[in-house]
Design a protein around this motif. Structure first.
Motif, PDB file in Angstrom:
ATOM      1  N   ILE A  24       0.923  -1.033   0.061  1.00  0.00           N
ATOM      2  CA  ILE A  24       0.031   0.028   0.056  1.00  0.00           C
ATOM      3  C   ILE A  24       0.911   1.254   0.031  1.00  0.00           C
ATOM      4  CG2 ILE A  24      -1.750   1.385   1.206  1.00  0.00           C
ATOM      5  CD1 ILE A  24      -2.775  -1.544   2.253  1.00  0.00           C
ATOM      6  N   ALA A  25       2.001   1.045   0.846  1.00  0.00           N
ATOM      7  CA  ALA A  25       2.473   2.348   0.973  1.00  0.00           C
ATOM      8  C   ALA A  25       3.426   2.467  -0.598  1.00  0.00           C
ATOM      9  CB  ALA A  25       3.680   2.133   2.273  1.00  0.00           C
ATOM     10  N   ALA A  26       4.013   1.485  -1.123  1.00  0.00           N
ATOM     11  CA  ALA A  26       4.679   1.596  -2.432  1.00  0.00           C
ATOM     12  C   ALA A  26       3.597   2.220  -3.458  1.00  0.00           C
ATOM     13  CB  ALA A  26       5.096   0.105  -2.829  1.00  0.00           C
ATOM     14  N   LEU A  27       2.232   1.750  -3.488  1.00  0.00           N
ATOM     15  CA  LEU A  27       1.326   2.238  -4.413  1.00  0.00           C
ATOM     16  C   LEU A  27       1.225   3.560  -4.205  1.00  0.00           C
ATOM     17  CD1 LEU A  27      -0.580   1.149  -6.550  1.00  0.00           C
ATOM     18  CD2 LEU A  27      -2.115   0.796  -4.641  1.00  0.00           C
ATOM     19  N   VAL A  28       0.941   4.310  -3.051  1.00  0.00           N
ATOM     20  CA  VAL A  28       0.799   5.709  -2.791  1.00  0.00           C
ATOM     21  C   VAL A  28       1.853   6.235  -3.219  1.00  0.00           C
ATOM     22  CG1 VAL A  28       0.346   7.084  -1.028  1.00  0.00           C
ATOM     23  CG2 VAL A  28      -0.892   5.164  -0.951  1.00  0.00           C
ATOM     24  N   GLU A  29       3.234   5.811  -2.835  1.00  0.00           N
ATOM     25  CA  GLU A  29       4.379   6.534  -3.196  1.00  0.00           C
ATOM     26  C   GLU A  29       4.465   6.652  -4.820  1.00  0.00           C
ATOM     27  OE1 GLU A  29       7.783   5.072  -1.038  1.00  0.00           O
ATOM     28  OE2 GLU A  29       6.978   5.552   0.727  1.00  0.00           O
ATOM     29  N   PRO A  33      -1.502   7.060  -7.577  1.00  0.00           N
ATOM     30  CA  PRO A  33      -1.915   5.544  -7.053  1.00  0.00           C
ATOM     31  C   PRO A  33      -3.671   5.097  -7.748  1.00  0.00           C
ATOM     32  CG  PRO A  33      -2.414   7.223  -5.431  1.00  0.00           C
ATOM     33  CD  PRO A  33      -1.561   7.742  -6.534  1.00  0.00           C
ATOM     34  N   ASP A  34      -3.559   3.726  -7.831  1.00  0.00           N
ATOM     35  CA  ASP A  34      -4.752   3.110  -8.381  1.00  0.00           C
ATOM     36  C   ASP A  34      -5.638   3.251  -7.104  1.00  0.00           C
ATOM     37  OD1 ASP A  34      -6.959   1.666  -9.270  1.00  0.00           O
ATOM     38  OD2 ASP A  34      -5.511   0.074  -9.947  1.00  0.00           O
ATOM     39  N   GLN A  35      -6.640   4.078  -6.999  1.00  0.00           N
ATOM     40  CA  GLN A  35      -7.444   4.044  -5.922  1.00  0.00           C
ATOM     41  C   GLN A  35      -8.140   2.777  -5.714  1.00  0.00           C
ATOM     42  OE1 GLN A  35      -7.689   6.449  -3.677  1.00  0.00           O
ATOM     43  NE2 GLN A  35      -5.847   7.517  -4.700  1.00  0.00           N
ATOM     44  N   LEU A  36      -8.677   2.217  -6.666  1.00  0.00           N
ATOM     45  CA  LEU A  36      -9.415   0.912  -6.589  1.00  0.00           C
ATOM     46  C   LEU A  36      -8.636  -0.225  -5.804  1.00  0.00           C
ATOM     47  CD1 LEU A  36     -11.934  -0.837  -6.844  1.00  0.00           C
ATOM     48  CD2 LEU A  36     -11.198  -0.920  -9.186  1.00  0.00           C
ATOM     49  N   ARG A  37      -7.353  -0.129  -6.429  1.00  0.00           N
ATOM     50  CA  ARG A  37      -6.368  -1.433  -6.133  1.00  0.00           C
ATOM     51  C   ARG A  37      -5.880  -0.953  -4.514  1.00  0.00           C
ATOM     52  NH1 ARG A  37      -0.477  -2.708  -8.024  1.00  0.00           N
ATOM     53  NH2 ARG A  37      -0.149  -4.655  -6.989  1.00  0.00           N
ATOM     54  N   LEU A  41      -6.390  -3.437  -1.426  1.00  0.00           N
ATOM     55  CA  LEU A  41      -5.372  -3.880  -0.468  1.00  0.00           C
ATOM     56  C   LEU A  41      -5.790  -3.373   0.926  1.00  0.00           C
ATOM     57  CD1 LEU A  41      -2.262  -2.998  -2.662  1.00  0.00           C
ATOM     58  CD2 LEU A  41      -3.400  -5.428  -2.076  1.00  0.00           C
ATOM     59  N   LYS A  42      -6.363  -2.209   1.155  1.00  0.00           N
ATOM     60  CA  LYS A  42      -6.769  -2.062   2.511  1.00  0.00           C
ATOM     61  C   LYS A  42      -7.899  -2.742   3.193  1.00  0.00           C
ATOM     62  CE  LYS A  42      -5.113   2.675   2.179  1.00  0.00           C
ATOM     63  NZ  LYS A  42      -5.665   4.326   1.874  1.00  0.00           N
ATOM     64  N   LYS A  43      -8.723  -3.277   2.372  1.00  0.00           N
ATOM     65  CA  LYS A  43      -9.855  -4.251   2.768  1.00  0.00           C
ATOM     66  C   LYS A  43      -9.414  -5.217   3.261  1.00  0.00           C
ATOM     67  CE  LYS A  43     -14.282  -5.920   1.676  1.00  0.00           C
ATOM     68  NZ  LYS A  43     -15.169  -6.209   0.720  1.00  0.00           N
ATOM     69  N   ARG A  44      -8.338  -6.092   2.375  1.00  0.00           N
ATOM     70  CA  ARG A  44      -7.747  -7.218   2.531  1.00  0.00           C
ATOM     71  C   ARG A  44      -6.917  -7.121   3.796  1.00  0.00           C
ATOM     72  NH1 ARG A  44      -7.588 -12.372   3.360  1.00  0.00           N
ATOM     73  NH2 ARG A  44      -5.411 -13.425   2.853  1.00  0.00           N
ATOM     74  N   LYS A  45      -6.198  -6.103   4.205  1.00  0.00           N
ATOM     75  CA  LYS A  45      -5.347  -5.719   5.328  1.00  0.00           C
ATOM     76  C   LYS A  45      -6.271  -5.722   6.544  1.00  0.00           C
ATOM     77  CE  LYS A  45      -2.076  -2.486   7.387  1.00  0.00           C
ATOM     78  NZ  LYS A  45      -1.692  -1.108   7.294  1.00  0.00           N
ATOM     79  N   LEU A  46      -7.372  -5.171   6.608  1.00  0.00           N
ATOM     80  CA  LEU A  46      -8.280  -5.215   7.587  1.00  0.00           C
ATOM     81  C   LEU A  46      -9.023  -6.516   7.952  1.00  0.00           C
ATOM     82  CD1 LEU A  46     -10.229  -1.934   7.026  1.00  0.00           C
ATOM     83  CD2 LEU A  46      -8.661  -2.526   8.692  1.00  0.00           C
TER      84      LEU A  46
END
Length: 65
Positions: A24-29, A33-37, A41-46
């Motif tokens: 997630i950090a790499a995607l944001v950096e 960033p692909d908002q959907l992806r 990833l955040k949902k999976r992390k939760l």
């Protein structure tokens, strides 16, 4: 499941949780960033966090105060 199996599963989930955090950090950096992806990833992390908590609770014995 034995305590040893729970510990092993718990460690694997924690590793996957950390890996998702890094992804997630790499995607944001990346700048654009692909908002959907990122949301997936955040949902999976939760979900992983919830499963980790459940396993941790199974390992902690019930203590009557």
């Amino acid at each position: 499941m034995s305590d040893e199996e729970l510990q092993t599963r718990l460690e694997l989930l924690r590793i996957e949780h950390r890996d998702l955090d890094e992804a997630i950090a790499a995607l944001v950096e990346a700048g654009n960033p692909d908002q959907l992806r990122a949301a997936r990833l955040k949902k999976r992390k939760l979900q992983l966090r919830d499963r980790i908590v459940v396993l941790e609770n199974q390992l902690i014995p019930d203590i009557i105060a």
